[in-house]
Design a protein around this motif. Sequence first.
Motif, PDB file in Angstrom:
ATOM      1  N   PRO A   1       0.337   0.373  14.712  1.00 50.26           N
ATOM      2  CA  PRO A   1       1.540  -0.029  13.968  1.00 50.26           C
ATOM      3  C   PRO A   1       2.264   1.182  13.389  1.00 50.26           C
ATOM      4  O   PRO A   1       1.665   2.011  12.696  1.00 50.26           O
ATOM      5  CB  PRO A   1       0.987  -0.940  12.874  1.00 50.26           C
ATOM      6  N   ILE A   2       3.546   1.269  13.667  1.00 50.63           N
ATOM      7  CA  ILE A   2       4.302   2.456  13.288  1.00 50.63           C
ATOM      8  C   ILE A   2       4.386   2.638  11.779  1.00 50.63           C
ATOM      9  O   ILE A   2       4.398   3.755  11.267  1.00 50.63           O
ATOM     10  CB  ILE A   2       5.723   2.406  13.906  1.00 50.63           C
ATOM     11  N   SER A   3       4.415   1.528  11.029  1.00 43.10           N
ATOM     12  CA  SER A   3       4.534   1.645   9.578  1.00 43.10           C
ATOM     13  C   SER A   3       3.311   2.331   8.983  1.00 43.10           C
ATOM     14  O   SER A   3       3.426   3.221   8.134  1.00 43.10           O
ATOM     15  CB  SER A   3       4.722   0.258   8.953  1.00 43.10           C
ATOM     16  N   SER A   4       2.128   1.954   9.442  1.00 46.40           N
ATOM     17  CA  SER A   4       0.899   2.568   8.936  1.00 46.40           C
ATOM     18  C   SER A   4       0.825   4.043   9.319  1.00 46.40           C
ATOM     19  O   SER A   4       0.490   4.909   8.504  1.00 46.40           O
ATOM     20  CB  SER A   4      -0.325   1.830   9.481  1.00 46.40           C
ATOM     21  N   LEU A   5       1.139   4.338  10.582  1.00 49.46           N
ATOM     22  CA  LEU A   5       1.105   5.714  11.064  1.00 49.46           C
ATOM     23  C   LEU A   5       2.102   6.580  10.303  1.00 49.46           C
ATOM     24  O   LEU A   5       1.782   7.690   9.869  1.00 49.46           O
ATOM     25  CB  LEU A   5       1.411   5.738  12.563  1.00 49.46           C
ATOM     26  N   ASN A   6       3.307   6.054  10.126  1.00 45.38           N
ATOM     27  CA  ASN A   6       4.369   6.817   9.469  1.00 45.38           C
ATOM     28  C   ASN A   6       4.005   7.148   8.021  1.00 45.38           C
ATOM     29  O   ASN A   6       4.117   8.296   7.573  1.00 45.38           O
ATOM     30  CB  ASN A   6       5.668   6.023   9.536  1.00 45.38           C
ATOM     31  N   GLN A   7       3.562   6.162   7.278  1.00 41.47           N
ATOM     32  CA  GLN A   7       3.255   6.382   5.865  1.00 41.47           C
ATOM     33  C   GLN A   7       2.107   7.373   5.683  1.00 41.47           C
ATOM     34  O   GLN A   7       2.146   8.245   4.811  1.00 41.47           O
ATOM     35  CB  GLN A   7       2.907   5.046   5.204  1.00 41.47           C
ATOM     36  N   SER A   8       1.078   7.265   6.520  1.00 41.90           N
ATOM     37  CA  SER A   8      -0.067   8.144   6.386  1.00 41.90           C
ATOM     38  C   SER A   8       0.303   9.585   6.720  1.00 41.90           C
ATOM     39  O   SER A   8      -0.027  10.518   5.979  1.00 41.90           O
ATOM     40  CB  SER A   8      -1.197   7.671   7.304  1.00 41.90           C
ATOM     41  N   ILE A   9       1.001   9.801   7.836  1.00 39.49           N
ATOM     42  CA  ILE A   9       1.379  11.155   8.242  1.00 39.49           C
ATOM     43  C   ILE A   9       2.361  11.754   7.249  1.00 39.49           C
ATOM     44  O   ILE A   9       2.244  12.929   6.868  1.00 39.49           O
ATOM     45  CB  ILE A   9       1.971  11.148   9.664  1.00 39.49           C
ATOM     46  N   HIS A  10       3.330  10.969   6.809  1.00 40.35           N
ATOM     47  CA  HIS A  10       4.336  11.476   5.874  1.00 40.35           C
ATOM     48  C   HIS A  10       3.679  11.929   4.568  1.00 40.35           C
ATOM     49  O   HIS A  10       3.993  13.005   4.027  1.00 40.35           O
ATOM     50  CB  HIS A  10       5.396  10.401   5.600  1.00 40.35           C
ATOM     51  N   GLY A  11       2.757  11.123   4.065  1.00 37.98           N
ATOM     52  CA  GLY A  11       2.093  11.475   2.815  1.00 37.98           C
ATOM     53  C   GLY A  11       1.241  12.732   2.954  1.00 37.98           C
ATOM     54  O   GLY A  11       1.266  13.621   2.097  1.00 37.98           O
ATOM     55  N   GLN A  12       0.483  12.822   4.036  1.00 40.26           N
ATOM     56  CA  GLN A  12      -0.360  13.992   4.258  1.00 40.26           C
ATOM     57  C   GLN A  12       0.482  15.252   4.505  1.00 40.26           C
ATOM     58  O   GLN A  12       0.145  16.346   4.040  1.00 40.26           O
ATOM     59  CB  GLN A  12      -1.292  13.753   5.456  1.00 40.26           C
ATOM     60  N   ALA A  13       1.579  15.109   5.215  1.00 40.43           N
ATOM     61  CA  ALA A  13       2.444  16.265   5.501  1.00 40.43           C
ATOM     62  C   ALA A  13       3.077  16.796   4.221  1.00 40.43           C
ATOM     63  O   ALA A  13       3.156  18.008   4.007  1.00 40.43           O
ATOM     64  CB  ALA A  13       3.525  15.872   6.504  1.00 40.43           C
TER      65      ALA A  13
ATOM     66  N   THR B   1      -7.038   1.772   7.641  1.00 42.46           N
ATOM     67  CA  THR B   1      -8.043   2.638   7.022  1.00 42.46           C
ATOM     68  C   THR B   1      -8.543   3.690   8.002  1.00 42.46           C
ATOM     69  O   THR B   1      -8.706   4.869   7.661  1.00 42.46           O
ATOM     70  CB  THR B   1      -9.216   1.805   6.508  1.00 42.46           C
ATOM     71  N   ILE B   2      -8.788   3.266   9.248  1.00 39.58           N
ATOM     72  CA  ILE B   2      -9.247   4.207  10.276  1.00 39.58           C
ATOM     73  C   ILE B   2      -8.207   5.287  10.528  1.00 39.58           C
ATOM     74  O   ILE B   2      -8.524   6.480  10.633  1.00 39.58           O
ATOM     75  CB  ILE B   2      -9.584   3.458  11.582  1.00 39.58           C
ATOM     76  N   ILE B   3      -6.941   4.871  10.605  1.00 38.18           N
ATOM     77  CA  ILE B   3      -5.855   5.830  10.830  1.00 38.18           C
ATOM     78  C   ILE B   3      -5.776   6.827   9.676  1.00 38.18           C
ATOM     79  O   ILE B   3      -5.661   8.040   9.882  1.00 38.18           O
ATOM     80  CB  ILE B   3      -4.511   5.084  10.994  1.00 38.18           C
ATOM     81  N   ASP B   4      -5.848   6.309   8.456  1.00 35.31           N
ATOM     82  CA  ASP B   4      -5.762   7.182   7.281  1.00 35.31           C
ATOM     83  C   ASP B   4      -6.883   8.223   7.293  1.00 35.31           C
ATOM     84  O   ASP B   4      -6.643   9.406   7.014  1.00 35.31           O
ATOM     85  CB  ASP B   4      -5.837   6.351   5.996  1.00 35.31           C
ATOM     86  N   ARG B   5      -8.105   7.774   7.603  1.00 33.00           N
ATOM     87  CA  ARG B   5      -9.236   8.701   7.604  1.00 33.00           C
ATOM     88  C   ARG B   5      -9.106   9.737   8.713  1.00 33.00           C
ATOM     89  O   ARG B   5      -9.422  10.917   8.512  1.00 33.00           O
ATOM     90  CB  ARG B   5     -10.533   7.918   7.757  1.00 33.00           C
ATOM     91  N   ARG B   6      -8.652   9.305   9.873  1.00 34.86           N
ATOM     92  CA  ARG B   6      -8.484  10.239  10.999  1.00 34.86           C
ATOM     93  C   ARG B   6      -7.440  11.304  10.645  1.00 34.86           C
ATOM     94  O   ARG B   6      -7.661  12.501  10.864  1.00 34.86           O
ATOM     95  CB  ARG B   6      -8.052   9.444  12.230  1.00 34.86           C
ATOM     96  N   ILE B   7      -6.327  10.869  10.098  1.00 26.97           N
ATOM     97  CA  ILE B   7      -5.260  11.815   9.761  1.00 26.97           C
ATOM     98  C   ILE B   7      -5.692  12.738   8.626  1.00 26.97           C
ATOM     99  O   ILE B   7      -5.443  13.950   8.660  1.00 26.97           O
ATOM    100  CB  ILE B   7      -3.977  11.055   9.397  1.00 26.97           C
ATOM    101  N   ALA B   8      -6.385  12.183   7.616  1.00 25.06           N
ATOM    102  CA  ALA B   8      -6.854  13.006   6.501  1.00 25.06           C
ATOM    103  C   ALA B   8      -7.830  14.071   6.988  1.00 25.06           C
ATOM    104  O   ALA B   8      -7.803  15.225   6.533  1.00 25.06           O
ATOM    105  CB  ALA B   8      -7.501  12.130   5.437  1.00 25.06           C
ATOM    106  N   ALA B   9      -8.706  13.714   7.922  1.00 22.18           N
ATOM    107  CA  ALA B   9      -9.678  14.664   8.455  1.00 22.18           C
ATOM    108  C   ALA B   9      -8.985  15.799   9.201  1.00 22.18           C
ATOM    109  O   ALA B   9      -9.373  16.972   9.098  1.00 22.18           O
ATOM    110  CB  ALA B   9     -10.667  13.953   9.369  1.00 22.18           C
ATOM    111  N   GLU B  10      -7.948  15.453   9.973  1.00 25.87           N
ATOM    112  CA  GLU B  10      -7.224  16.483  10.719  1.00 25.87           C
ATOM    113  C   GLU B  10      -6.488  17.429   9.767  1.00 25.87           C
ATOM    114  O   GLU B  10      -6.430  18.646  10.014  1.00 25.87           O
ATOM    115  CB  GLU B  10      -6.236  15.825  11.681  1.00 25.87           C
TER     116      GLU B  10
END
Length: 460
Positions: free
Chosen positions: A68-80, A7-16
């Motif tokens: 965890p790479i899976s969480s990072l990958n999915q969040s960045i890929h979706g936002q991109a 959740t923290i990763i998702d929010r950080r990436i969404a904010a950026e």
Amino acid sequence: ATETVTTIIDRRIAAEYKRLRSDVVALLSAFVSSTLSGEGPPASSLPSEIHALHHKTIMSFVLLTSTPISSLNQSIHGQARTFVLWTATALSASVGLMGKNLIRPEGGALGGGREKFRDDRARAETMQQQAAFEEDPFDVSMKELLALAAQLRSSKHNHVVLSIADSIRSADVHVSDRCSESIANLLSECPDLGMSDTVLTDVDMDGAVALRLKRAAEDALQAFVSDMGHRGGMAISTGVSDRTGLPTWTSEEKEVREPREGVKLMLVTVKETCLDCERAFGGDKRAAPASVLVGAQSATHRKSWAGPQIPVPGATSTLALDVDRMFTEAISIFGEVEFNRESVVVGVLKVALKQLIEEARFTCFSTRGYQQLMVDCTVIRHLLPHYISDVSVVDRLLDDVLVAGSARTAAPEPVEKGVMVAIVQRWCDKEFKAGISEPGGGVLVWDEKEEARAGGGDEE
């Protein structure tokens, strides 16, 4: 704990990414504003600048590679992926295309028809992005961009709309593909990335992003064609309708000596379109040099020109033309336009002449007025090979103009062939000389070598 980290990763990436969208809107606003002041950079640089901002944003997540790479990958890929889809909308907004103009009407026309997308995926994602515009805090900045874009469309910077259309087309490479590369570079920094790990890098696995960018580019190109066509149509149709009370069309005393000023203004618009296309797409500025059509070197062309290709007024000829049109494929005025000079110029001419046809249908012509219409159409027809290679479609529209005029004339009489040829020759030679004496003047498209040769004395 894992869910909390995710959740923290998702929010950080969404904010950026929200900050990134604000930066892109600021970039586009600065571009439009500087263009209006006459100091704008080329529109072709926009996709690369947007990619640079995006790449910087993605690489700012390098500190998160220990997660965890899976969480990072999915969040960045979706936002991109969402960002690239949004980029098409933002670029369209920079030339004043928002809302319904982004949804292609059935049949390819701008305006009218039942609006729909070809697939539900693209429709759903576009609606999601437009909804995001209303919720994001930079909505005020977006409104400022739209206000600037409206000024751009109403000014004489239509060439920027054409350049933006070409930039959106290239965004598939500069934004979409390079975005995927940036994601791959970031994920390669993850310490726990194994050989067997499957990572998501391609933001356009299903082709929806390419389709979205393609449609946005087509809409921007169609907007340019519509704007220039409307400008040319307003020029040539002004004064035609008897609703204006202009005596040209009702006076029997005024002898027709040359085309109306509106014909020249429309051809100037066509010339500007040719030059805009040359700047945006490269290639030739025109289909044939001016010397082939006017001046002493045009003798060969004039011998092959059997005079004005116009219908002889009368019930029989009009009926014959109507029968021919029944077995001819209908011309789509707002059909598909390709990214090349020929297609764009033909599109502009179709819109302009369609407007003239509609005005002629509202007018009651005198004999002199109808002869003026014949002279106007003949001059345009004579100069068509200078601007476009295939004149067949525009020729048919010129025939339609004369059919409409003949049907609205009580006593139509054609201009004698010798008189018509003399009028066309005299006017075209005058424009030829105007282009020599005043670089960039007149209705003809010149290049430096041709102008130098013409200046050597070919003005007979």
